[in-house]
Design an enzyme around this catalytic site. Structure first.
Site, short mmCIF file in Angstrom:
data_model
loop_
_atom_site.label_atom_id
_atom_site.label_comp_id
_atom_site.label_asym_id
_atom_site.label_seq_id
_atom_site.Cartn_x
_atom_site.Cartn_y
_atom_site.Cartn_z
N GLU A 211 0.72 -1.29 0.27
CA GLU A 211 0.02 -0.01 -0.19
C GLU A 211 0.83 1.30 -0.10
O GLU A 211 1.93 1.21 0.24
CB GLU A 211 -1.00 -0.07 1.32
CG GLU A 211 -0.30 -0.06 2.62
CD GLU A 211 -1.29 -0.25 3.87
OE1 GLU A 211 -2.32 -0.96 3.54
OE2 GLU A 211 -1.22 0.00 4.83
N ARG A 302 -10.17 -6.71 20.37
CA ARG A 302 -10.25 -6.97 21.90
C ARG A 302 -10.17 -5.49 22.58
O ARG A 302 -10.40 -4.51 21.88
CB ARG A 302 -8.82 -7.69 22.29
CG ARG A 302 -7.67 -6.92 21.62
CD ARG A 302 -6.34 -7.10 22.08
NE ARG A 302 -5.37 -6.58 21.17
CZ ARG A 302 -4.77 -5.46 21.33
NH1 ARG A 302 -5.31 -4.40 22.36
NH2 ARG A 302 -3.92 -4.77 20.60
P1 ADP Z 1 0.90 -3.95 13.48
O1 ADP Z 1 -0.10 -5.08 13.65
O2 ADP Z 1 2.46 -4.44 13.43
O3 ADP Z 1 0.78 -2.98 14.67
P2 ADP Z 1 0.08 -1.84 11.85
O4 ADP Z 1 -0.52 -2.20 10.42
O5 ADP Z 1 -1.00 -1.62 12.78
O6 ADP Z 1 0.93 -3.12 12.24
O7 ADP Z 1 1.13 -0.92 11.55
C1 ADP Z 1 1.91 -0.29 12.47
C2 ADP Z 1 2.69 1.10 12.36
O8 ADP Z 1 3.24 0.69 11.25
C3 ADP Z 1 1.63 1.95 12.13
O9 ADP Z 1 1.11 2.74 13.53
C4 ADP Z 1 2.37 3.03 11.16
O10 ADP Z 1 3.30 3.83 12.13
C5 ADP Z 1 3.31 2.37 10.48
N1 ADP Z 1 2.43 2.01 9.13
C6 ADP Z 1 1.67 0.97 8.82
N2 ADP Z 1 1.07 1.03 7.68
C7 ADP Z 1 1.62 2.33 7.20
C8 ADP Z 1 1.28 3.13 5.85
N3 ADP Z 1 0.64 2.60 4.84
N4 ADP Z 1 2.02 4.06 5.89
C9 ADP Z 1 2.76 4.81 6.85
N5 ADP Z 1 2.99 4.02 7.88
C10 ADP Z 1 2.37 2.80 8.00
#
Ligand code: ADP
Length: 462
Positions: A211, A302
């Protein structure tokens, strides 16, 4: 009525708490408030600090290592059986987002206080989650809700289409691992093969997706609450942008400066997504927020660590609601139609060195927490408590609630000044710096702000 018979089948009078620390204490209190019998469990390390079973202490379910105790599904289910508990509350972390565990409990005739296993399974796979969100009209980060093919040429074409920078993420990733930012086509082949290998090894699932990488987002999330009768409501939003290594450090509700009409539209789409997947209980939709728009990243199926800031501003007890809907009750929708009242902050107080962030287990010789109007402390520690080395370093959550954000900041500064924890190191000095940081005080910092301050230093304050 099918609703009634379902409800009577799901009634329970005692709840095994499959967790430890502050959240186990929090759930225990909620059970008592609702006339339910809490059944605490503990690993050997935690049992050593607690009263004995004969004195009403926890059932010891295994060795100190979490994989042999709090993560041992058979041991937890056996403890529920032995104690005659009718339901299991998983707290957060440990088994709380484990679909197999939820299914195993149902099979054993126990109520899992959380969503159906099927909903956990969808949301546990980030590609399936993104697809479900796109179907419900929830805005997502640009990029398809499809796994990446093997052909690097096709992947490179997709990256061009999305526009660099892009981020490659593992479908089964979690805890901030299994993702890689790619800034040009020259880096793409290596990034895909490294992330795929990491995904296979760490999560047992090689699927990746891609993405747009957002450069300066905030982390804003929406709390939802659902029952099994098709009712789903969103209960406000929170800003959790202050993070170190993707771990939240300070949270607040509501997220400052969000257009109420946009928040309402986004919250309603989250509620609709819940109706579509047959969700039950509490959940959180995490978004990146940039240039006035929301982009879904993942759902947590959760209770969140930061749920108290929503409780304070929405005037709801989310654990009570969890216990009610788990018993088949319908949500009182009218109770959630109000907007947030005032502003709340939460500081996560960790047993760690405030500079190096190394864990600081050991005996707490003195623990003094602030009290007074607008102050709440969720903790399990006390004078003489020994913080074990085996688990997460969270020892307390300091929460304040005041009519305005400015007043809440003033109150948090006072509350922090009145908190004293001796015998171990904590991150209290870091929280003091954060609440005196002019950019944080002004509101709406990005997810990179804290890391930047940690690298470059905080501005001096009086
Ligand atoms: P996890 O399940 O490992 O926590 P997330 O999908 O919630 O993974 O992503 C964790 C962090 O990574 C987000 O809080 C953000 O800081 C960064 N991140 C994830 N996707 C993106 C994105 N598309 N653009 C910028 N930062 C991202």
């Amino acid at each position: 009525m099918s609703g009634k018979s379902l409800a009577s089948e799901r009634r329970f009078s005692s709840v095994l708490i499959a967790n430890r620390g502050e959240i186990a204490a929090r759930v225990k209190r909620a059970c008592l408030e609702m006339g339910l019998t809490p059944v605490p469990i503990a690993s050997q390390a935690d049992a050593a600090e607690a009263p004995s079973l004969a004195e009403g202490g926890p059932l010891c379910i295994g060795p100190s290592t979490a994989s042999k105790s709090y993560l041992n599904q058979a041991a937890v289910i056996l403890a529920a059986r032995v104690s005659g508990a009718g339901a299991v509350h998983p707290g957060y972390g440990f088994l709380s987002e484990n679909a197999d565990f939820a299914a195993a409990l149902e099979k054993a005739g126990l109520v899992f206080i959380g969503p159906p296993a099927s909903a956990i399974r969808i949301m546990g796979d980030k590609i399936a989650a993104k697809r479900a969100m796109l179907a419900a009209g929830v805005p997502c980060v640009p990029g398809p809700g499809e796994p990446l093919p093997d052909d690097v040429g096709v992947i490179a074409a997709l990256a061009e289409e999305i526009g660099y920078p892009v981020i490659i993420k593992a479908a089964g990733g979690g805890g901030g691992r299994g993702m890689r930012v790619v800034r040009s086509s020259a880096e793409i082949a290596e990034a895909v093969s490294l992330t795929r290998e990491e995904a296979r090894r760490a999560f047992g699932k090689p699927e990746l997706y891609m993405e747009k990488f957002l450069e300066k987002p905030r982390h804003v999330e929406f709390q939802v609450l659902c029952d099994e009768h098709g009712n789903a409501v969103w209960v406000g939003h929170r800003d959790c942008s202050l993070q170190r290594r993707h771990q939240k450090v300070v949270e607040e509700a509501p997220a400052p400066g969000i257009d109420p009409a946009l928040a309402a539209a986004t919250g309603e789409r989250c509620a609709e997504a819940c109706r579509q997947i047959g969700y039950r209980g509490v959940g959180t939709f995490e978004f990146l927020y940039e240039n006035g728009a929301f982009f879904f990243i993942e759902m947590n199926t959760r209770l969140q660590v930061e749920h108290p800031v929503t409780e304070e501003t929405a005037g709801v007890d989310l654990v009570h609601e969890q216990l009610k809907v788990a018993q088949g009750e319908a949500i009182d929708i009218a109770a959630f139609s109000g907007t947030a009242s005032g502003h709340a902050f939460e500081c996560r107080i960790n047993a760690e060195d405030p500079e190096s962030f190394a864990a600081s287990p050991g005996r707490i010789t003195l623990a003094r927490f602030p009290e007074g109007p607008g102050i709440r402390v969720d903790t399990h520690v006390y004078d003489g408590y020994r913080v074990p080395a085996y688990y997460d370093s969270l020892i307390a959550k300091l929460i304040v609630h005041a009519p305005t954000r400015e007043e809440a900041i003033t109150l948090m500064r006072k509350a922090l000044a009145e908190t004293r924890i001796e015998g171990i190191s904590t991150n209290l000095p870091l929280h003091v710096k954060i609440f005196n940081d002019p950019d944080f005080v002004a509101g709406a910092v990005t997810i990179h702000h804290l890391e930047k301050r940690l690298k470059e230093g905080f501005p001096a304050h009086a």
